[in-house]
Each structure stands twice: as C-alpha cells, then as structure tokens.
Motif scaffolding. Structure first.
Motif, PDB file in Angstrom:
ATOM      1  N   MET A  82      -7.556   5.021  -0.747  1.00 18.43           N
ATOM      2  CA  MET A  82      -8.570   4.026  -0.468  1.00 18.43           C
ATOM      3  C   MET A  82      -7.974   2.943   0.425  1.00 18.43           C
ATOM      4  O   MET A  82      -6.872   2.483   0.206  1.00 18.43           O
ATOM      5  N   THR A  83      -8.717   2.525   1.414  1.00 12.68           N
ATOM      6  CA  THR A  83      -8.276   1.470   2.319  1.00 12.68           C
ATOM      7  C   THR A  83      -9.185   0.265   2.153  1.00 12.68           C
ATOM      8  O   THR A  83     -10.400   0.400   2.108  1.00 12.68           O
ATOM      9  N   THR A  84      -8.579  -0.905   2.039  1.00  9.38           N
ATOM     10  CA  THR A  84      -9.364  -2.131   1.947  1.00  9.38           C
ATOM     11  C   THR A  84      -9.088  -2.973   3.172  1.00  9.38           C
ATOM     12  O   THR A  84      -8.081  -2.795   3.850  1.00  9.38           O
ATOM     13  N   LEU A  85      -9.972  -3.892   3.452  1.00 12.97           N
ATOM     14  CA  LEU A  85      -9.780  -4.800   4.575  1.00 12.97           C
ATOM     15  C   LEU A  85      -9.402  -6.166   4.030  1.00 12.97           C
ATOM     16  O   LEU A  85     -10.024  -6.674   3.105  1.00 12.97           O
ATOM     17  N   HIS A  86      -8.384  -6.725   4.590  1.00 11.46           N
ATOM     18  CA  HIS A  86      -7.918  -8.032   4.153  1.00 11.46           C
ATOM     19  C   HIS A  86      -8.688  -9.099   4.923  1.00 11.46           C
ATOM     20  O   HIS A  86      -8.651  -9.128   6.146  1.00 11.46           O
ATOM     21  N   PRO A  87      -9.383 -10.003   4.234  1.00 12.54           N
ATOM     22  CA  PRO A  87     -10.266 -10.959   4.904  1.00 12.54           C
ATOM     23  C   PRO A  87      -9.577 -12.150   5.554  1.00 12.54           C
ATOM     24  O   PRO A  87     -10.205 -12.890   6.269  1.00 12.54           O
ATOM     25  N   HIS A  88      -8.274 -12.340   5.337  1.00 13.87           N
ATOM     26  CA  HIS A  88      -7.604 -13.546   5.822  1.00 13.87           C
ATOM     27  C   HIS A  88      -6.740 -13.315   7.052  1.00 13.87           C
ATOM     28  O   HIS A  88      -5.804 -14.049   7.291  1.00 13.87           O
ATOM     29  N   LEU A  89      -7.035 -12.318   7.839  1.00 15.60           N
ATOM     30  CA  LEU A  89      -6.178 -12.026   8.978  1.00 15.60           C
ATOM     31  C   LEU A  89      -6.763 -12.517  10.298  1.00 15.60           C
ATOM     32  O   LEU A  89      -6.445 -12.004  11.335  1.00 15.60           O
ATOM     33  N   GLY A  90      -7.594 -13.508  10.238  1.00 17.13           N
ATOM     34  CA  GLY A  90      -8.114 -14.091  11.463  1.00 17.13           C
ATOM     35  C   GLY A  90      -9.209 -13.258  12.090  1.00 17.13           C
ATOM     36  O   GLY A  90     -10.041 -12.680  11.413  1.00 17.13           O
ATOM     37  N   ALA A  91      -9.181 -13.173  13.403  1.00 18.92           N
ATOM     38  CA  ALA A  91     -10.247 -12.513  14.143  1.00 18.92           C
ATOM     39  C   ALA A  91     -10.312 -11.017  13.896  1.00 18.92           C
ATOM     40  O   ALA A  91     -11.375 -10.430  13.892  1.00 18.92           O
ATOM     41  N   GLY A  92      -9.164 -10.388  13.692  1.00 19.51           N
ATOM     42  CA  GLY A  92      -9.153  -8.949  13.481  1.00 19.51           C
ATOM     43  C   GLY A  92      -8.963  -8.610  12.015  1.00 19.51           C
ATOM     44  O   GLY A  92      -8.315  -9.330  11.279  1.00 19.51           O
ATOM     45  N   LEU A  93      -9.579  -7.541  11.579  1.00 14.23           N
ATOM     46  CA  LEU A  93      -9.367  -7.055  10.227  1.00 14.23           C
ATOM     47  C   LEU A  93      -8.529  -5.797  10.307  1.00 14.23           C
ATOM     48  O   LEU A  93      -8.797  -4.908  11.105  1.00 14.23           O
ATOM     49  N   TRP A  94      -7.506  -5.726   9.487  1.00 14.64           N
ATOM     50  CA  TRP A  94      -6.585  -4.603   9.523  1.00 14.64           C
ATOM     51  C   TRP A  94      -6.682  -3.850   8.209  1.00 14.64           C
ATOM     52  O   TRP A  94      -6.671  -4.465   7.145  1.00 14.64           O
ATOM     53  N   PRO A  95      -6.744  -2.547   8.257  1.00  9.89           N
ATOM     54  CA  PRO A  95      -6.790  -1.792   7.002  1.00  9.89           C
ATOM     55  C   PRO A  95      -5.467  -1.889   6.261  1.00  9.89           C
ATOM     56  O   PRO A  95      -4.408  -1.740   6.847  1.00  9.89           O
ATOM     57  N   ILE A  96      -5.541  -2.187   4.977  1.00 13.21           N
ATOM     58  CA  ILE A  96      -4.355  -2.264   4.129  1.00 13.21           C
ATOM     59  C   ILE A  96      -4.563  -1.285   2.979  1.00 13.21           C
ATOM     60  O   ILE A  96      -5.549  -1.389   2.250  1.00 13.21           O
ATOM     61  N   PRO A  97      -3.645  -0.336   2.810  1.00 13.12           N
ATOM     62  CA  PRO A  97      -3.802   0.627   1.711  1.00 13.12           C
ATOM     63  C   PRO A  97      -3.841  -0.077   0.361  1.00 13.12           C
ATOM     64  O   PRO A  97      -3.165  -1.089   0.154  1.00 13.12           O
ATOM     65  N   ALA A  98      -4.628   0.450  -0.553  1.00 12.03           N
ATOM     66  CA  ALA A  98      -4.746  -0.141  -1.887  1.00 12.03           C
ATOM     67  C   ALA A  98      -3.402  -0.166  -2.606  1.00 12.03           C
ATOM     68  O   ALA A  98      -3.172  -0.999  -3.480  1.00 12.03           O
ATOM     69  N   SER A  99      -2.505   0.720  -2.243  1.00 10.08           N
ATOM     70  CA  SER A  99      -1.196   0.786  -2.903  1.00 10.08           C
ATOM     71  C   SER A  99      -0.197  -0.223  -2.340  1.00 10.08           C
ATOM     72  O   SER A  99       0.929  -0.323  -2.832  1.00 10.08           O
ATOM     73  N   ALA A 100      -0.583  -0.981  -1.333  1.00  7.56           N
ATOM     74  CA  ALA A 100       0.331  -1.947  -0.713  1.00  7.56           C
ATOM     75  C   ALA A 100       0.651  -3.092  -1.668  1.00  7.56           C
ATOM     76  O   ALA A 100      -0.171  -3.495  -2.483  1.00  7.56           O
ATOM     77  N   THR A 101       1.863  -3.604  -1.550  1.00 11.44           N
ATOM     78  CA  THR A 101       2.274  -4.807  -2.268  1.00 11.44           C
ATOM     79  C   THR A 101       2.089  -5.970  -1.311  1.00 11.44           C
ATOM     80  O   THR A 101       2.609  -5.948  -0.199  1.00 11.44           O
ATOM     81  N   ILE A 102       1.333  -6.984  -1.740  1.00 12.70           N
ATOM     82  CA  ILE A 102       1.051  -8.132  -0.872  1.00 12.70           C
ATOM     83  C   ILE A 102       1.746  -9.360  -1.446  1.00 12.70           C
ATOM     84  O   ILE A 102       1.569  -9.689  -2.614  1.00 12.70           O
ATOM     85  N   VAL A 103       2.561 -10.006  -0.621  1.00 15.57           N
ATOM     86  CA  VAL A 103       3.229 -11.250  -1.001  1.00 15.57           C
ATOM     87  C   VAL A 103       2.533 -12.377  -0.251  1.00 15.57           C
ATOM     88  O   VAL A 103       2.508 -12.389   0.978  1.00 15.57           O
TER      89      VAL A 103
END
Length: 78
Positions: free
Chosen positions: A1-22
């Motif tokens: 599953m891929t989610t879109l991170h809403p805080h990346l400014g003008a572009g949205l980048w797909p981030i895998p659900a398994s990613a660790t976000i700091v």
C-alpha cells in the motif's frame, strides 16, 4: 500500500506504508546536533524499510547539521 504524505509542499510523493518516518521540528543547530544524530541513527537501526526524514517543521538548519544528515545517509548505504 502506498500513501501520500501531505506535508511535502507542492508535490506529493508516494511513501510506502512500511516506511519509518522521523519527524524533526524546530532548529537544527549546534545545540541539537547530538540529539538529531542519535534519533536518526536509532530510527535507522530499527527501520526495516525506507527511512524518511520529515523536515517540514524545521525552521532552521545550519550547514554543519546538514552535514550530519548527509553523513547518516552515507552510513546507511553501507
């Protein structure tokens, strides 16, 4: 599953659900150097997939702290 991170400014980048976000906040300067380095390295050790640094709430980052982040990245590739 891929989610879109809403805080990346003008572009949205797909981030895998398994990613660790700091999420880093505030100023990355001399006083926060070791805390940031330790936090990112700890997350890297526990990450089983992609490690994403969310800098959307960082208000300042001096060149030396940018070097710390690049150093962590260089170490992760080994």
């Amino acid at each position: 599953m891929t989610t879109l991170h809403p805080h990346l400014g003008a572009g949205l980048w797909p981030i895998p659900a398994s990613a660790t976000i700091v999420h880093l906040r505030g100023e990355l300067d001399l006083t926060t150097r070791e805390t940031v380095r330790e936090r990112v390295l700890r997350a890297l050790q526990h990450s089983t997939s992609l490690l994403v640094l969310d800098l959307s709430e960082v208000s300042f980052c001096d060149a030396a702290r940018l070097g710390v982040l690049i150093g962590v990245q260089d170490g992760a590739g080994r």
